[in-house]
Design a protein around this motif. Structure first.
Motif, short mmCIF file in Angstrom:
data_model
loop_
_atom_site.label_atom_id
_atom_site.label_comp_id
_atom_site.label_asym_id
_atom_site.label_seq_id
_atom_site.Cartn_x
_atom_site.Cartn_y
_atom_site.Cartn_z
N THR A 114 0.85 -1.19 0.00
CA THR A 114 0.00 0.00 0.00
C THR A 114 0.88 1.24 0.00
N LEU A 115 0.60 2.15 -0.92
CA LEU A 115 1.30 3.44 -0.98
C LEU A 115 0.26 4.54 -0.86
N THR A 116 0.41 5.40 0.15
CA THR A 116 -0.52 6.50 0.36
C THR A 116 0.22 7.83 0.17
N PHE A 117 -0.31 8.69 -0.71
CA PHE A 117 0.34 9.94 -1.07
C PHE A 117 -0.36 11.11 -0.37
N GLU A 118 0.44 11.95 0.31
CA GLU A 118 -0.13 13.10 1.02
C GLU A 118 0.72 14.34 0.78
N GLY A 119 0.04 15.47 0.55
CA GLY A 119 0.73 16.75 0.47
C GLY A 119 1.22 17.15 -0.89
N GLY A 120 1.07 16.28 -1.90
CA GLY A 120 1.56 16.60 -3.23
C GLY A 120 0.44 16.84 -4.22
N HIS A 121 0.78 16.76 -5.50
CA HIS A 121 -0.20 16.90 -6.57
C HIS A 121 -0.61 15.52 -7.06
N GLU A 122 -1.71 15.43 -7.76
CA GLU A 122 -2.14 14.15 -8.31
C GLU A 122 -1.35 13.85 -9.58
N THR A 156 6.40 7.36 -9.91
CA THR A 156 6.69 8.61 -10.61
C THR A 156 5.90 9.74 -10.00
N ILE A 157 6.60 10.80 -9.65
CA ILE A 157 5.95 11.98 -9.08
C ILE A 157 6.34 13.20 -9.90
N ASN A 164 7.32 18.66 -0.55
CA ASN A 164 5.93 18.73 -0.07
C ASN A 164 5.31 17.36 0.17
N LEU A 165 5.64 16.42 -0.68
CA LEU A 165 4.98 15.10 -0.66
C LEU A 165 5.54 14.18 0.41
N LYS A 166 4.64 13.38 1.00
CA LYS A 166 5.03 12.27 1.87
C LYS A 166 4.31 11.02 1.39
N ILE A 167 5.06 9.93 1.24
CA ILE A 167 4.50 8.66 0.80
C ILE A 167 4.62 7.65 1.94
N PRO A 190 10.42 12.92 -0.51
CA PRO A 190 11.33 13.47 -1.53
C PRO A 190 11.65 14.92 -1.19
N CYS A 191 12.93 15.23 -1.01
CA CYS A 191 13.34 16.57 -0.56
C CYS A 191 14.58 17.05 -1.31
N THR A 192 14.81 18.36 -1.24
CA THR A 192 16.08 18.92 -1.66
C THR A 192 16.95 19.06 -0.42
N GLU A 193 18.25 19.14 -0.64
CA GLU A 193 19.20 19.20 0.48
C GLU A 193 18.90 20.38 1.40
N SER A 194 18.46 21.50 0.83
CA SER A 194 18.22 22.70 1.64
C SER A 194 17.05 22.52 2.60
N LYS A 195 16.18 21.57 2.30
CA LYS A 195 15.00 21.35 3.15
C LYS A 195 15.22 20.26 4.19
N VAL A 196 16.31 19.52 4.05
CA VAL A 196 16.58 18.45 5.01
C VAL A 196 17.32 19.05 6.20
N ASN A 197 16.57 19.43 7.23
CA ASN A 197 17.18 20.09 8.38
C ASN A 197 17.02 19.29 9.67
N VAL A 198 16.43 18.11 9.56
CA VAL A 198 16.27 17.27 10.75
C VAL A 198 16.95 15.94 10.51
#
Length: 310
Positions: A114-122, A156-157, A164-167, A190-198
């Motif tokens: 099961t894959l559940t997509f939240e916070g992104g686009h369709e 594919t996203i 923004n997206l979390k799977i 899925p993130c960019t390096e600048s957003k990975v702060n934790v």
């Protein structure tokens, strides 16, 4: 003359009895040794059987684990990739110890993905199939036992989903006994390096149970899982060497075979991008007295882990 013969006879009898006593003690010691060795072998087989259901991103956890306890996995993209219309995320699931196709599950594993997509686009796809709504499900997937088997899923996203997206991904066997009551799960970001702060480095006892009877003292060995949230890190595990002993095969696997199992500490590198973002480590209890009054929360004082991101 007769007196001497009688004394010699007594000496022979005493020698025989003494020898019998020595053999009995030696036999008991040998039996205890072989019993312990066999016991450890059985425990190790049981434990490694559980790890023969693995993934490049999903992480082993006990069935029934709350979703907010799933491991977080970060997949890095560049800022320029955020403008692309299609970005692939490749998820793999194996029936063998990750990184070692020689250690496979002897039984077939049938699971539901099961894959559940939240916070992104369709507009997501999985292996070319369009995802309707925000959930993709594939039931009755089979990993055939007795030989190395892999299932691959290309998700594919859109580049606009990055940061923004979390799977939330789960692979749950239909017969949990095949995987020792373990499932695979993770929250993939899925993130960019600048957003990975934790950055997090965590250790958990996956044999832990809410059952009051399931205390550490009831075990001869147990699994300790270490994971990092993203990137690369130097990780140090410390343990009370009077209470538990770390598995020697794990030390060999991470290139620390020369580390004494009685030392109580080992430092090694973990790298999520290279597939070593989590490890399942067997520990053996060597002193029941040290753990007899502890619950699984108390075991956190026996084994500790900390990581420094590189």
């Amino acid at each position: 003359m007769k007196l001497t013969e009688r004394l010699n006879f007594k000496i022979v009898i005493c020698a025989i009895l003494a020898m019998a006593g020595i053999l009995a003690v030696a036999g008991g010691s040998y039996a205890a040794y072989t019993s312990q060795d066999a016991q450890r072998g059985v425990v190790r087989n049981r434990d490694t059987e559980a790890v023969r259901f693995t993934s490049n991103y999903l992480q082993i956890c006990a069935n029934g684990t709350a979703q907010n306890k799933y491991a977080g996995k970060t997949i890095l993209f560049t800022e320029s990739q955020k403008t692309q219309s299609k970005l692939p995320i490749n998820i793999e699931i194996y029936n063998y110890v990750k990184g070692n196709t020689a250690i496979v599950n002897e039984r077939d594993i049938v699971y539901d993905l099961t894959l559940t997509f939240e916070g992104g686009h369709e507009g997501y796809t999985v292996n070319g199939n369009t995802v309707t709504g925000n959930t993709y499900t594939e039931k009755g997937v089979t990993l055939t036992g007795r030989s190395a088997s892999t299932k691959k899923y290309t998700v594919t996203i859109s580049g606009a989903d990055v940061d923004n997206l979390k799977i939330t991904a789960t692979a749950i066997p239909t017969k949990l006994s095949v995987t020792n009551n373990q499932i695979l799960a993770a929250v993939i970001s899925p993130c960019t390096e600048s957003k990975v702060n934790v950055f997090t480095c965590e250790g958990s006892f996956i044999d832990a149970s809410d059952d009051a009877e399931s205390t550490p003292a009831k075990y001869d060995a147990f699994n300790y899982e270490v994971s990092i949230s993203n990137g690369k890190a130097d990780v140090t595990i410390t343990w009370d060497s009077e209470a538990v002993e770390i598995d020697k095969h794990f030390l060999q696997k991470i290139g620390k075979a020369d580390t004494s199992t009685r030392a109580g500490t080992v430092t090694f590198e973990m790298n999520q991008e290279e597939g070593s973002g989590d490890y399942l480590i067997p520990f053996y209890i060597i002193s029941k007295d040290k753990v007899k009054d502890l619950d699984w929360t108390g075991m956190k004082d026996i084994i500790k882990v900390e990581g420094t991101k590189k």
